[in-house]
Design a protein around this motif. Structure first.
Motif, PDB file in Angstrom:
ATOM      1  N   GLU A   1      -2.036  -7.697 -16.382  1.00  0.00           N
ATOM      2  CA  GLU A   1      -3.092  -7.196 -15.506  1.00  0.00           C
ATOM      3  C   GLU A   1      -2.526  -6.824 -14.139  1.00  0.00           C
ATOM      4  O   GLU A   1      -2.268  -7.678 -13.303  1.00  0.00           O
ATOM      5  CB  GLU A   1      -4.191  -8.251 -15.342  1.00  0.00           C
ATOM      6  CG  GLU A   1      -4.864  -8.639 -16.636  1.00  0.00           C
ATOM      7  CD  GLU A   1      -5.610  -7.475 -17.273  1.00  0.00           C
ATOM      8  OE1 GLU A   1      -6.137  -6.637 -16.512  1.00  0.00           O
ATOM      9  OE2 GLU A   1      -5.666  -7.404 -18.506  1.00  0.00           O
ATOM     10  N   ALA A   2      -2.285  -5.533 -13.940  1.00  0.00           N
ATOM     11  CA  ALA A   2      -1.774  -5.029 -12.665  1.00  0.00           C
ATOM     12  C   ALA A   2      -0.573  -5.831 -12.180  1.00  0.00           C
ATOM     13  O   ALA A   2      -0.624  -6.469 -11.124  1.00  0.00           O
ATOM     14  CB  ALA A   2      -2.876  -5.032 -11.603  1.00  0.00           C
ATOM     15  N   PRO A   3       0.521  -5.836 -12.947  1.00  0.00           N
ATOM     16  CA  PRO A   3       1.713  -6.570 -12.501  1.00  0.00           C
ATOM     17  C   PRO A   3       2.121  -6.141 -11.097  1.00  0.00           C
ATOM     18  O   PRO A   3       2.124  -4.958 -10.772  1.00  0.00           O
ATOM     19  CB  PRO A   3       2.775  -6.169 -13.534  1.00  0.00           C
ATOM     20  CG  PRO A   3       2.001  -5.789 -14.748  1.00  0.00           C
ATOM     21  CD  PRO A   3       0.745  -5.153 -14.235  1.00  0.00           C
ATOM     22  N   GLY A   4       2.464  -7.099 -10.272  1.00  0.00           N
ATOM     23  CA  GLY A   4       2.822  -6.807  -8.888  1.00  0.00           C
ATOM     24  C   GLY A   4       1.666  -6.929  -7.921  1.00  0.00           C
ATOM     25  O   GLY A   4       1.863  -6.913  -6.711  1.00  0.00           O
ATOM     26  N   ARG A   5       0.451  -7.080  -8.446  1.00  0.00           N
ATOM     27  CA  ARG A   5      -0.705  -7.221  -7.559  1.00  0.00           C
ATOM     28  C   ARG A   5      -0.832  -8.657  -7.049  1.00  0.00           C
ATOM     29  O   ARG A   5      -1.270  -8.877  -5.921  1.00  0.00           O
ATOM     30  CB  ARG A   5      -1.981  -6.826  -8.307  1.00  0.00           C
ATOM     31  CG  ARG A   5      -3.252  -7.122  -7.530  1.00  0.00           C
ATOM     32  CD  ARG A   5      -4.487  -6.646  -8.273  1.00  0.00           C
ATOM     33  NE  ARG A   5      -5.704  -7.022  -7.574  1.00  0.00           N
ATOM     34  CZ  ARG A   5      -6.925  -6.653  -7.947  1.00  0.00           C
ATOM     35  NH1 ARG A   5      -7.077  -5.889  -9.019  1.00  0.00           N
ATOM     36  NH2 ARG A   5      -7.987  -7.028  -7.259  1.00  0.00           N
ATOM     37  N   TRP A   6      -0.434  -9.618  -7.867  1.00  0.00           N
ATOM     38  CA  TRP A   6      -0.696 -11.021  -7.572  1.00  0.00           C
ATOM     39  C   TRP A   6       0.578 -11.712  -7.115  1.00  0.00           C
ATOM     40  O   TRP A   6       1.538 -11.842  -7.867  1.00  0.00           O
ATOM     41  CB  TRP A   6      -1.255 -11.722  -8.816  1.00  0.00           C
ATOM     42  CG  TRP A   6      -2.372 -10.961  -9.428  1.00  0.00           C
ATOM     43  CD1 TRP A   6      -2.287 -10.087 -10.468  1.00  0.00           C
ATOM     44  CD2 TRP A   6      -3.740 -10.967  -9.024  1.00  0.00           C
ATOM     45  NE1 TRP A   6      -3.518  -9.555 -10.753  1.00  0.00           N
ATOM     46  CE2 TRP A   6      -4.436 -10.083  -9.880  1.00  0.00           C
ATOM     47  CE3 TRP A   6      -4.454 -11.649  -8.034  1.00  0.00           C
ATOM     48  CZ2 TRP A   6      -5.787  -9.851  -9.778  1.00  0.00           C
ATOM     49  CZ3 TRP A   6      -5.798 -11.422  -7.928  1.00  0.00           C
ATOM     50  CH2 TRP A   6      -6.461 -10.537  -8.781  1.00  0.00           C
ATOM     51  N   LEU A   7       0.579 -12.164  -5.871  1.00  0.00           N
ATOM     52  CA  LEU A   7       1.709 -12.909  -5.322  1.00  0.00           C
ATOM     53  C   LEU A   7       1.370 -14.396  -5.383  1.00  0.00           C
ATOM     54  O   LEU A   7       0.553 -14.898  -4.604  1.00  0.00           O
ATOM     55  CB  LEU A   7       1.964 -12.487  -3.870  1.00  0.00           C
ATOM     56  CG  LEU A   7       3.015 -13.286  -3.113  1.00  0.00           C
ATOM     57  CD1 LEU A   7       4.389 -13.084  -3.719  1.00  0.00           C
ATOM     58  CD2 LEU A   7       3.018 -12.918  -1.641  1.00  0.00           C
TER      59      LEU A   7
ATOM     60  N   LEU B   1      -2.645  -8.746  -3.336  1.00  0.00           N
ATOM     61  CA  LEU B   1      -2.087  -7.734  -2.436  1.00  0.00           C
ATOM     62  C   LEU B   1      -3.014  -6.546  -2.261  1.00  0.00           C
ATOM     63  O   LEU B   1      -3.001  -5.893  -1.204  1.00  0.00           O
ATOM     64  CB  LEU B   1      -0.734  -7.254  -2.982  1.00  0.00           C
ATOM     65  CG  LEU B   1       0.423  -8.246  -2.844  1.00  0.00           C
ATOM     66  CD1 LEU B   1       1.555  -7.870  -3.779  1.00  0.00           C
ATOM     67  CD2 LEU B   1       0.913  -8.301  -1.411  1.00  0.00           C
ATOM     68  N   HIS B   2      -3.844  -6.259  -3.256  1.00  0.00           N
ATOM     69  CA  HIS B   2      -4.746  -5.111  -3.168  1.00  0.00           C
ATOM     70  C   HIS B   2      -5.966  -5.422  -2.299  1.00  0.00           C
ATOM     71  O   HIS B   2      -6.299  -4.657  -1.386  1.00  0.00           O
ATOM     72  CB  HIS B   2      -5.202  -4.689  -4.564  1.00  0.00           C
ATOM     73  CG  HIS B   2      -4.102  -4.103  -5.396  1.00  0.00           C
ATOM     74  ND1 HIS B   2      -4.322  -3.564  -6.642  1.00  0.00           N
ATOM     75  CD2 HIS B   2      -2.768  -3.990  -5.162  1.00  0.00           C
ATOM     76  CE1 HIS B   2      -3.168  -3.133  -7.142  1.00  0.00           C
ATOM     77  NE2 HIS B   2      -2.226  -3.386  -6.275  1.00  0.00           N
TER      78      HIS B   2
ATOM     79  N   GLY C   1      12.889   1.488  -8.074  1.00  0.00           N
ATOM     80  CA  GLY C   1      12.031   2.244  -7.180  1.00  0.00           C
ATOM     81  C   GLY C   1      10.919   1.399  -6.590  1.00  0.00           C
ATOM     82  O   GLY C   1      10.160   1.863  -5.741  1.00  0.00           O
ATOM     83  N   SER C   2      10.817   0.157  -7.029  1.00  0.00           N
ATOM     84  CA  SER C   2       9.746  -0.737  -6.571  1.00  0.00           C
ATOM     85  C   SER C   2      10.073  -1.364  -5.229  1.00  0.00           C
ATOM     86  O   SER C   2      11.239  -1.454  -4.814  1.00  0.00           O
ATOM     87  CB  SER C   2       9.538  -1.860  -7.590  1.00  0.00           C
ATOM     88  OG  SER C   2       9.340  -1.367  -8.888  1.00  0.00           O
TER      89      SER C   2
ATOM     90  N   ASP D   1       0.827  -1.217   0.000  1.00  0.00           N
ATOM     91  CA  ASP D   1       0.000   0.000   0.000  1.00  0.00           C
ATOM     92  C   ASP D   1       0.855   1.258   0.000  1.00  0.00           C
ATOM     93  O   ASP D   1       0.422   2.314  -0.469  1.00  0.00           O
ATOM     94  CB  ASP D   1      -0.931   0.008   1.212  1.00  0.00           C
ATOM     95  CG  ASP D   1      -2.095  -0.962   1.070  1.00  0.00           C
ATOM     96  OD1 ASP D   1      -2.331  -1.449  -0.062  1.00  0.00           O
ATOM     97  OD2 ASP D   1      -2.754  -1.247   2.082  1.00  0.00           O
ATOM     98  N   ARG D   2       2.068   1.137   0.537  1.00  0.00           N
ATOM     99  CA  ARG D   2       2.964   2.295   0.583  1.00  0.00           C
ATOM    100  C   ARG D   2       3.797   2.425  -0.695  1.00  0.00           C
ATOM    101  O   ARG D   2       4.553   3.380  -0.842  1.00  0.00           O
ATOM    102  CB  ARG D   2       3.892   2.196   1.803  1.00  0.00           C
ATOM    103  CG  ARG D   2       3.140   2.151   3.126  1.00  0.00           C
ATOM    104  CD  ARG D   2       4.013   2.622   4.278  1.00  0.00           C
ATOM    105  NE  ARG D   2       5.098   1.714   4.585  1.00  0.00           N
ATOM    106  CZ  ARG D   2       5.011   0.722   5.479  1.00  0.00           C
ATOM    107  NH1 ARG D   2       3.868   0.505   6.128  1.00  0.00           N
ATOM    108  NH2 ARG D   2       6.042  -0.047   5.721  1.00  0.00           N
ATOM    109  N   HIS D   3       3.654   1.446  -1.578  1.00  0.00           N
ATOM    110  CA  HIS D   3       4.371   1.468  -2.861  1.00  0.00           C
ATOM    111  C   HIS D   3       3.356   1.219  -3.982  1.00  0.00           C
ATOM    112  O   HIS D   3       3.509   0.301  -4.786  1.00  0.00           O
ATOM    113  CB  HIS D   3       5.455   0.402  -2.899  1.00  0.00           C
ATOM    114  CG  HIS D   3       6.549   0.593  -1.904  1.00  0.00           C
ATOM    115  ND1 HIS D   3       6.426   0.237  -0.576  1.00  0.00           N
ATOM    116  CD2 HIS D   3       7.794   1.120  -2.051  1.00  0.00           C
ATOM    117  CE1 HIS D   3       7.554   0.518   0.058  1.00  0.00           C
ATOM    118  NE2 HIS D   3       8.388   1.054  -0.798  1.00  0.00           N
ATOM    119  N   VAL D   4       2.324   2.020  -4.035  1.00  0.00           N
ATOM    120  CA  VAL D   4       1.222   1.803  -4.969  1.00  0.00           C
ATOM    121  C   VAL D   4       1.744   1.725  -6.408  1.00  0.00           C
ATOM    122  O   VAL D   4       2.422   2.624  -6.907  1.00  0.00           O
ATOM    123  CB  VAL D   4       0.183   2.933  -4.854  1.00  0.00           C
ATOM    124  CG1 VAL D   4      -0.959   2.702  -5.848  1.00  0.00           C
ATOM    125  CG2 VAL D   4      -0.350   3.013  -3.439  1.00  0.00           C
ATOM    126  N   GLY D   5       1.426   0.588  -7.059  1.00  0.00           N
ATOM    127  CA  GLY D   5       1.834   0.393  -8.437  1.00  0.00           C
ATOM    128  C   GLY D   5       3.311   0.135  -8.618  1.00  0.00           C
ATOM    129  O   GLY D   5       3.802   0.091  -9.751  1.00  0.00           O
TER     130      GLY D   5
END
Length: 355
Positions: free
Chosen positions: A178-184, A153-154, A70-71, A48-52
């Motif tokens: 689809e929203a890379p980084g959202r799905w772990l 994660l969202h 930066g991720s 949540d502190r690194h949105v997107g």
């Protein structure tokens, strides 16, 4: 063994966490060693502190890392393996995302769980396998895929996804778009067929002496019963002979996808280059061997500064020492331009660019 808790550091040198050994540093880094609910929730708090700006890192074998990221980088290190389901027609094996893919395949072969042996020695982790939809020597992951479990994660919830939801295509999936980084991805389930039949369509396997194949009037036929272990060993031998070990000469494996062209373009190229390597596809198109195109253009073995094209496999770009993402991308760009000019074919990069 990897930590069993969620560990967070402000910065992390990633040079040893990518098989190209590119100099890179993460500004925020997490090691995930287990799937405890409190750790998944804490990970969502960090996200949540690194949105997107979240990147899930497996074995680092299919990435080109920028000098500074930066991720929030999440290094998945979970372990575990079990038989999830079985019947007369199939065995479903579940592996945690942090398992090393090759070690997982080797254990399956050892246990008599046949069906993944053609995918031996592919670098990376189990969790990364469906993202890339890995494939080799006549077998694609999607052919063996059952389902996976991921943490959203969202929305802070566990989700199960089947093959349709993953939207697999050639070296591609839902997770890249689809929203890379959202799905772990936490666990992957593979469906292994019963009874098992060997997959030996790939030319290198057809010709491999250890597989006991002979010739008949109808073409190549089995002269002896072939086992999954023999295929596993043959694939390992072929890959070691053709591809450099990233631990010795840093690389990311095949750097370009094999391009697919229509029949007319394939025929036009074949008129100019009778030795063109092309494989017919079910839809009438042809998959060209990118390595052949690059080799025929004279790039095999060439070196440009700290990077180069491997001397035995034109698909592999290597880091001779001290390279950055810019060095790799400059070489890849020059190859793409040359191949497009010569053959009218566009090459697409396999490794993901991470900034």
């Amino acid at each position: 063994m990897p930590g069993s808790v969620l560990l967070h550091t402000a910065t992390q040198d990633l040079s040893s966490f990518n098989t190209l050994a590119l100099r890179s540093q993460a500004s925020a880094f997490v090691r995930l060693g287990d799937e405890a609910p409190q750790h998944l929730q804490a990970l969502s708090d960090l996200a949540d502190r690194h949105v997107g700006r979240v990147f899930i890192l497996g074995g680092g074998s299919n990435v080109v890392l920028a000098p500074r990221l930066g991720s929030l980088v999440v290094k998945v290190e979970t372990r575990g393996l079990r038989v999830w389901a079985q019947s007369d027609s199939e065995l479903v094996v579940e592996a945690k995302a942090g398992e090393v893919w090759h070690d997982f395949v080797a254990l399956c072969v050892q246990n008599g769980w046949n069906g993944l042996e053609n995918l031996a020695l592919i670098p990376g982790t189990v969790g990364a396998a469906p993202v890339q939809n890995i494939g080799a020597y006549g077998v694609e992951l999607e052919q063996r895929f059952h389902s996976l479990v991921a943490w959203d994660l969202h929305e802070r919830r566990l989700v199960e996804m089947d093959g349709a939801a993953c939207r697999f295509s050639y070296r591609d999936s839902f997770f890249k778009h689809e929203a890379p980084g959202r799905w772990l991805i936490l666990a992957v389930r593979l469906r292994l067929p019963r009874p098992w039949e060997p997959v030996l369509r790939y030319p290198d396997l057809l010709a491999h002496p250890a597989l006991g194949r002979g010739q008949s009037a109808a073409g190549a036929t089995l002269s002896a019963e072939v086992t999954a272990r023999q295929i596993f060993d043959a694939v390992c031998e072929i890959r070691r002979r053709k591809l450099p070990d990233p631990a010795v000469l840093p690389n990311a494996g095949s750097f370009f996808k094999n391009p697919v062209v229509d029949a007319a373009q394939c025929e036009s190229l074949r008129e100019r280059y009778p030795d063109l390597v092309a494989y017919a596809q079910p839809d009438g198109r042809y998959k060209l061997a990118a390595g052949w195109l690059i080799d025929r253009a004279g790039w095999k073995g060439r070196r440009v500064g700290p990077v180069g094209v491997h001397e035995r496999q034109a698909l592999v770009l290597v880091n001779h020492g001290g390279a950055t993402a810019a060095d790799i991308e400059a070489l890849a760009g020059a190859i793409r331009v040359d191949v497009a000019d010569r053959y009218g074919v566009e090459l697409e990069q396999e490794p993901v660019r991470v900034a």
